[in-house]
Every structure is written in structure tokens, then in C-alpha cells.
Design an enzyme around this catalytic site. Structure first.
Site, PDB file in Angstrom:
ATOM      1  N   CYS A  38      13.902   7.186   2.542  1.00 52.05           N
ATOM      2  CA  CYS A  38      13.720   7.352   1.096  1.00 52.05           C
ATOM      3  C   CYS A  38      13.311   6.035   0.459  1.00 52.05           C
ATOM      4  CB  CYS A  38      15.009   7.869   0.468  1.00 52.05           C
ATOM      5  SG  CYS A  38      15.471   9.511   1.025  1.00 52.05           S
ATOM      6  N   THR A  89       9.650   5.753  -1.190  1.00 54.16           N
ATOM      7  CA  THR A  89       8.680   6.047  -2.246  1.00 54.16           C
ATOM      8  C   THR A  89       9.334   6.693  -3.462  1.00 54.16           C
ATOM      9  OG1 THR A  89       6.997   6.341  -0.571  1.00 54.16           O
ATOM     10  CG2 THR A  89       6.530   7.328  -2.707  1.00 54.16           C
ATOM     11  N   THR A 124       9.533  12.911   3.545  1.00 55.58           N
ATOM     12  CA  THR A 124       9.440  13.715   4.768  1.00 55.58           C
ATOM     13  C   THR A 124      10.854  14.115   5.191  1.00 55.58           C
ATOM     14  OG1 THR A 124       7.457  12.539   5.431  1.00 55.58           O
ATOM     15  CG2 THR A 124       8.687  13.636   7.188  1.00 55.58           C
ATOM     16  N   ARG A 149       4.565   2.141  12.390  1.00 54.69           N
ATOM     17  CA  ARG A 149       3.132   2.431  12.186  1.00 54.69           C
ATOM     18  C   ARG A 149       2.378   2.702  13.484  1.00 54.69           C
ATOM     19  NH1 ARG A 149       2.737  -1.605   7.000  1.00 54.69           N
ATOM     20  NH2 ARG A 149       3.217   0.012   5.464  1.00 54.69           N
ATOM     21  N   GLN A 204     -28.734  16.512  22.979  1.00 52.80           N
ATOM     22  CA  GLN A 204     -28.314  15.115  22.894  1.00 52.80           C
ATOM     23  C   GLN A 204     -27.597  14.813  21.579  1.00 52.80           C
ATOM     24  OE1 GLN A 204     -31.365  11.963  23.128  1.00 52.80           O
ATOM     25  NE2 GLN A 204     -30.536  11.483  25.126  1.00 52.80           N
ATOM     26  N   GLN A 212     -17.852  19.907  12.263  1.00 56.34           N
ATOM     27  CA  GLN A 212     -19.322  19.949  12.250  1.00 56.34           C
ATOM     28  C   GLN A 212     -19.867  20.560  13.546  1.00 56.34           C
ATOM     29  OE1 GLN A 212     -20.694  19.102   9.460  1.00 56.34           O
ATOM     30  NE2 GLN A 212     -22.809  19.475  10.077  1.00 56.34           N
ATOM     31  N   GLU A 254       2.819   6.350   5.134  1.00 56.86           N
ATOM     32  CA  GLU A 254       3.235   5.111   5.830  1.00 56.86           C
ATOM     33  C   GLU A 254       2.416   3.911   5.353  1.00 56.86           C
ATOM     34  OE1 GLU A 254       6.232   6.505   8.594  1.00 56.86           O
ATOM     35  OE2 GLU A 254       5.259   4.610   8.996  1.00 56.86           O
ATOM     36  N   GLY A 255       2.005   3.954   4.094  1.00 57.90           N
ATOM     37  CA  GLY A 255       1.128   2.923   3.534  1.00 57.90           C
ATOM     38  C   GLY A 255      -0.296   3.405   3.633  1.00 57.90           C
TER      39      GLY A 255
HETATM   40  N1  CAA Z   1       8.145  -8.322   7.860  1.00 59.09           N
HETATM   41  C1  CAA Z   1       9.032  -9.197   7.338  1.00 59.09           C
HETATM   42  N2  CAA Z   1       8.926  -9.673   6.068  1.00 59.09           N
HETATM   43  C2  CAA Z   1       7.877  -9.238   5.334  1.00 59.09           C
HETATM   44  C3  CAA Z   1       6.931  -8.331   5.815  1.00 59.09           C
HETATM   45  C4  CAA Z   1       7.086  -7.873   7.152  1.00 59.09           C
HETATM   46  N3  CAA Z   1       6.220  -7.020   7.689  1.00 59.09           N
HETATM   47  N4  CAA Z   1       6.023  -8.079   4.866  1.00 59.09           N
HETATM   48  C5  CAA Z   1       6.369  -8.813   3.803  1.00 59.09           C
HETATM   49  N5  CAA Z   1       7.511  -9.521   4.085  1.00 59.09           N
HETATM   50  C6  CAA Z   1       8.208 -10.471   3.227  1.00 59.09           C
HETATM   51  C7  CAA Z   1       7.260 -11.581   2.748  1.00 59.09           C
HETATM   52  O1  CAA Z   1       7.227 -12.622   3.680  1.00 59.09           O
HETATM   53  C8  CAA Z   1       7.909 -11.995   1.453  1.00 59.09           C
HETATM   54  O2  CAA Z   1       9.031 -12.797   1.756  1.00 59.09           O
HETATM   55  P1  CAA Z   1       9.604 -13.958   0.772  1.00 59.09           P
HETATM   56  O3  CAA Z   1      10.197 -13.277  -0.404  1.00 59.09           O
HETATM   57  O4  CAA Z   1      10.632 -14.648   1.607  1.00 59.09           O
HETATM   58  O5  CAA Z   1       8.429 -14.809   0.410  1.00 59.09           O
HETATM   59  C9  CAA Z   1       8.433 -10.682   0.903  1.00 59.09           C
HETATM   60  O6  CAA Z   1       8.609  -9.809   2.020  1.00 59.09           O
HETATM   61  C10 CAA Z   1       7.515 -10.033  -0.100  1.00 59.09           C
HETATM   62  O7  CAA Z   1       6.272  -9.800   0.540  1.00 59.09           O
HETATM   63  P2  CAA Z   1       4.910  -9.596  -0.258  1.00 59.09           P
HETATM   64  O8  CAA Z   1       4.755 -10.703  -1.250  1.00 59.09           O
HETATM   65  O9  CAA Z   1       3.832  -9.399   0.746  1.00 59.09           O
HETATM   66  O10 CAA Z   1       5.223  -8.252  -1.061  1.00 59.09           O
HETATM   67  P3  CAA Z   1       4.312  -7.349  -1.998  1.00 59.09           P
HETATM   68  O11 CAA Z   1       5.113  -6.910  -3.140  1.00 59.09           O
HETATM   69  O12 CAA Z   1       2.994  -8.038  -2.254  1.00 59.09           O
HETATM   70  O13 CAA Z   1       4.080  -6.004  -1.126  1.00 59.09           O
HETATM   71  C11 CAA Z   1       3.054  -4.588   0.522  1.00 59.09           C
HETATM   72  C12 CAA Z   1       3.557  -5.993   0.114  1.00 59.09           C
HETATM   73  C13 CAA Z   1       2.516  -4.795   1.930  1.00 59.09           C
HETATM   74  C14 CAA Z   1       1.943  -4.087  -0.377  1.00 59.09           C
HETATM   75  C15 CAA Z   1       4.240  -3.591   0.543  1.00 59.09           C
HETATM   76  O14 CAA Z   1       4.658  -3.284  -0.776  1.00 59.09           O
HETATM   77  C16 CAA Z   1       3.894  -2.317   1.271  1.00 59.09           C
HETATM   78  O15 CAA Z   1       3.996  -2.241   2.499  1.00 59.09           O
HETATM   79  N6  CAA Z   1       3.495  -1.234   0.564  1.00 59.09           N
HETATM   80  C17 CAA Z   1       3.242   0.057   1.194  1.00 59.09           C
HETATM   81  C18 CAA Z   1       4.496   0.869   1.230  1.00 59.09           C
HETATM   82  C19 CAA Z   1       4.472   1.948   2.265  1.00 59.09           C
HETATM   83  O16 CAA Z   1       3.975   1.781   3.375  1.00 59.09           O
HETATM   84  N7  CAA Z   1       5.054   3.089   1.916  1.00 59.09           N
HETATM   85  C20 CAA Z   1       5.156   4.162   2.845  1.00 59.09           C
HETATM   86  C21 CAA Z   1       6.356   4.978   2.538  1.00 59.09           C
HETATM   87  S1  CAA Z   1       7.056   5.709   3.946  1.00 59.09           S
HETATM   88  C22 CAA Z   1       6.124   7.046   4.350  1.00 59.09           C
HETATM   89  O17 CAA Z   1       5.083   7.324   3.838  1.00 59.09           O
HETATM   90  C23 CAA Z   1       6.690   7.772   5.486  1.00 59.09           C
HETATM   91  C24 CAA Z   1       6.671   9.224   5.427  1.00 59.09           C
HETATM   92  O18 CAA Z   1       7.427   9.851   4.749  1.00 59.09           O
HETATM   93  C25 CAA Z   1       5.783   9.907   6.346  1.00 59.09           C
END
Ligand code: CAA
Length: 379
Positions: free
Chosen positions: A124, A126, A158, A243, A279, A336, A363-364
Site C-alpha cells: 500500500c 500509491t 493489487t 522490478r 519475409q 497485427q 511498479e513505477g
Molecule cells: N535505494 C535506496 N535509497 C534510495 C533509492 C533506492 N533505490 N532511491 C532513492 N533513494 C534515496 C535517495 O538517495 C535519497 O536519499 P537522501 O534523503 O539520503 O538524500 C532519498 O531516497 C530520496 O530520493 P530522491 O530524491 O530520488 O526522491 P524523489 O522524491 O525524487 O523520488 C522517485 C524518486 C524515483 C521518482 C520515486 O518517487 C519513485 O520511485 N516513484 C515511483 C513510485 C512507484 O514505483 N510506485 C509504484 C507503486 S507499487 C505498484 O504499482 C505495484 C502494484 O500494485 C502492482
């Protein structure tokens, strides 16, 4: 030394899931899609073969398998029905924050019970106004004595209405954005937890996707994961882990579409010969095969890095993005190749195409994956 061979155990797992998918999922996939129905029977049978909680360590009742095995399962399930694959994969996704940051005591308390039956997890994260921008989430967690009180709603979840255990991300201080978020485990039967309307989706209709609402939900403070205020990073690490497997499910859809297009092209006679002899069709099939193979290797590589203790933020974003785009491209081409028949529900490829679309969104989104990739290569 690079080794592309699966171990004997991995091959056995692949066969087990492939046989399971052909026997239990393929025969009902069309019906589940038509009726937009989640199948508890499939969940139960998947639990019976010991794979529902495959990523959970054996000491907590799981199979203790890794991300590479997750890719193998994801591909086979995705090839059979992407909606069922999303439900079974989404269950592991829901438990992953717990596996990453749960204390041994909490795992003993909640996880062992969860894995003892055909119970699903859900992730949970989003919210209605916080999808790509996770740091903007507004579900609150307030500490009062030795309890947290959670309020808010989560969207597009999901397994939303069918899970027993949720991982929930909530803010303890919204002004701090990502630094104010904590992660919690919340059993679905906790008073105040309810699920909202079931979403009417274009594809992956065998997954129960719903809103989940938390109204004054009291949970023991020990249900918080990690150190507190580290929920954003727990979520990011979870997504890094998941992912590759999600990409593999997209590979499964693409593989199934390629096989359907190949079989049809060999049978369909036009201008006095099978269209596979043209082809133009051969080149389409060749391009589809290239993309499927490349996507699979990217997913396996990202998973391998994870299983070998290496950070895979870049590789898992590449894998998920490439595999999702591949599924969309390959399923579109499969429709297609089948022409008018491909557009009809009588053949499976139109479902593959509808199912594939979600792989560019959940998943983003694939735009967010490109953002992650760009940040990684520029940093
Ligand atoms: N691993 C560890 N730390 C991480 C990281 C990672 N992969 N990615 C970022 N961080 C850390 C950064 O280093 C930073 O740390 P500090 O505070 O120490 O500096 C902190 O986290 C913040 O990072 P960002 O500045 O990069 O954060 P942001 O606000 O710019 O967001 C983003 C980054 C990649 C856009 C993120 O918001 C994101 O992944 N968004 C997409 C969300 C997503 O995938 N949702 C899917 C929902 S689940 C789903 O869909 C499943 C389903 O039901 C099927």
C-alpha cells in the site's frame, strides 16, 4: 565467469510452475478476464505447491528462494495470465518491505502465521494524489503511547480486497516529504481497515485491484518497520527488488504472444502459402524474438545482482522498462500478425495486448524508470 545455465533446482522450479500454469491457469484465464474475477482457488493451489511465499525465508515458513527464481516464476505465470501473475507477484511485493526491514520478533509474530495458509500480501504505497511522487503521500501515522494510529486511503492496490497483510507507507511529518515517511505492517482484519470499490480495468482483470481505506486504525508501535522515518528508502529498496520479477512477467506475456503469432503464421494460408513464408511476417517474428530474449536477460541480470547482494537500482529500472515496452510492442505486433482474428476475443492475443499495457504503468511508470536510469547514469 559468466554462466547462463539455470541450476537443476531452478530448472525443476521452472517446470513445476510451467506445468502448474498450463494445468491450473491457462484453462480459466479467458473466463477470469471476462468476469474480472480473482481466483482464490489458484492461490490455494499455488500455496499447495509451496510457492505462494517463495521469497520468505524457510525459518518463517517460506521457500527461501531468490529474485532469479522470482523471474522464472513471473515469466511462466505471465505467459499463462498476467492478471493472476500480478496477484501472486503482488503478494510477495507486499511482504518485501517486511523481509527487508522487519525485526525477527515481528516476523515470528506476523509472518509465520501469514505463510501458514493461502494468504496474500499487498503493498500500500500509491494514493489518489501520490503515484509517481511517493514523497507526496498523505496517509498519516501518529504515535500515541505504544500504538500508531493510521488514517488515509491507498489507491490501485493489487490484492486490495483479498489480502490478509498489508505493508503500508504513511507520513509522520508531511512537511519533511520523503524524510517523514515510515513503513508499517497492518493485518487486514484490524478494525478500521476496509477496501473500497473494485477497479474496472482494461487488462489484468484477474487481479483484485482496489482502494484500501485506513480509518483510525490502531496498531502496536512494534508493527512499524525499520528505524522509523526510513519508509521512503524501504519502499525504494522494495521496488529495486521487485522490478526484475515484474519485468519477467512482461517477458512471459511477450513470449506467449510471440508463440501465438508464430503458430498462426505457420497455419494461415494467403496467396497460396502460409503467411510465415512471407519475409514481411518473418522479419516481424524475428524482431519480436530479439526483444523477448533481450528483455529476459536484462531481468535475470538485475535479479542476479540482487541475489548476489549488489545494489541494482539502475539494472532493475532498465529491466522493468525494457520488458514492459517489449511486452507492449510484441503483443501489438502479434495482434497485427493475426490481423482481424487478432482483434477478436476468440484468440488470446488481444488479451495479451490489454494485459501488457499495465506493465508500462505499474511498479513505477516507464517514464519514472527512465528518470531513475538517467539519475543513475548521471550521478
Ligand atoms: N535505494 C535506496 N535509497 C534510495 C533509492 C533506492 N533505490 N532511491 C532513492 N533513494 C534515496 C535517495 O538517495 C535519497 O536519499 P537522501 O534523503 O539520503 O538524500 C532519498 O531516497 C530520496 O530520493 P530522491 O530524491 O530520488 O526522491 P524523489 O522524491 O525524487 O523520488 C522517485 C524518486 C524515483 C521518482 C520515486 O518517487 C519513485 O520511485 N516513484 C515511483 C513510485 C512507484 O514505483 N510506485 C509504484 C507503486 S507499487 C505498484 O504499482 C505495484 C502494484 O500494485 C502492482
Amino acid at each position: 565467469m559468466i554462466d547462463f545455465a539455470l541450476t537443476e533446482e531452478q530448472k525443476a522450479c521452472q517446470k513445476l510452475v510451467r506445468d502448474f500454469a498450463l494445468k491450473e491457469i491457462v484453462p480459466v484465464a479467458h473466463e477470469l478476464d471476462e468476469e474480472q474475477r480473482h481466483s482464490p482457488e489458484i492461490v490455494e493451489k499455488y500455496h499447495e505447491i509451496g510457492l505462494l511465499h517463495y521469497a520468505v525465508p524457510e525459518e518463517y515458513g517460506g521457500a527461501g528462494l531468490g529474485s532469479l527464481e522470482g523471474c522464472i516464476f513471473g515469466e511462466e505465470l505471465g505467459a499463462a495470465c498476467a492478471g493472476v501473475a500480478a496477484s501472486l507477484g503482488g503478494s510477495i511485493l507486499g511482504l518485501t518491505p517486511f523481509l527487508i526491514a522487519g525485526s525477527p520478533e515481528l516476523k515470528e509474530e506476523l509472518l509465520t502465521k501469514h505463510t501458514s495458509g493461502p494468504n496474500l500480501g499487498a503493498f500500500c504505497l500509491t494514493e489518489p494524489d501520490a503515484g509517481s511522487d511517493v514523497a507526496a503521500l498523505r496517509t498519516t501515522a501518529v504515535l500515541e503511547g505504544d500504538e500508531y494510529i493510521i488514517n488515509g486511503s491507498k489507491r490501485f492496490i493489487t490484492n486490495g480486497g483479498v489480502a490478509s497483510l498489508y505493508s503500508v507507507f504513511a507520513t509522520e511529518n508531511a512537511e519533511l516529504r520523503h524524510k517523514g515517511i515510515s513503513a508499517f505492517m497492518v493485518p487486514a482484519d484490524t478494525p478500521g481497515v476496509s477496501s473500497g470499490k473494485k477497479e474496472d480495468k482494461m487488462g489484468q482483470r484477474a487481479t483484485d485491484t482496489r482502494e484500501v481505506i485506513f480509518s483510525d486504525v490502531h496498531i502496536p508501535a512494534r508493527y512499524r518497520l525499520g528505524e522509523g522515518l526510513d519508509g521512503f528508502k524501504i519502499a525504494m529498496k522494495t521496488l529495486d527488488d521487485s522490478r526484475a520479477g515484474v519485468g519477467a512477467a512482461a517477458v512471459g506475456i511477450a513470449r506467449a504472444a510471440l508463440e501465438a503469432a508464430r503458430d498462426y503464421a505457420k497455419e494461415r494460408v494467403q496467396f497460396g502459402k502460409p503467411i510465415a513464408a512471407q519475409q514481411g511476417i518473418q522479419f516481424m517474428l524475428a524482431d519480436m524474438a530479439m526483444k523477448v530474449n533481450a528483455a529476459r536477460l536484462l531481468c535475470w541480470h538485475a535479479a542476479w545482482l540482487h541475489d548476489n547482494g549488489q545494489r541494482n537500482t539502475l539494472e532493475s529500472a532498465i529491466a522493468k522498462c525494457f520488458a514492459g515496452d517489449t511486452a507492449m510492442a510484441v503483443t501489438t505486433d502479434a495482434v497485427q500478425v493475426l490481423g482481424g482474428y487478432g482483434y477478436m476475443k476468440e484468440y488470446p492475443v488481444e488479451k495479451y495486448m490489454r494485459d501488457a499495457k499495465l506493465h508500462q504503468i505499474y511498479e513505477g511508470t516507464n517514464q519514472i524508470q527512465r528518470l531513475v536510469i538517467a539519475r543513475q547514469i548521471l550521478s
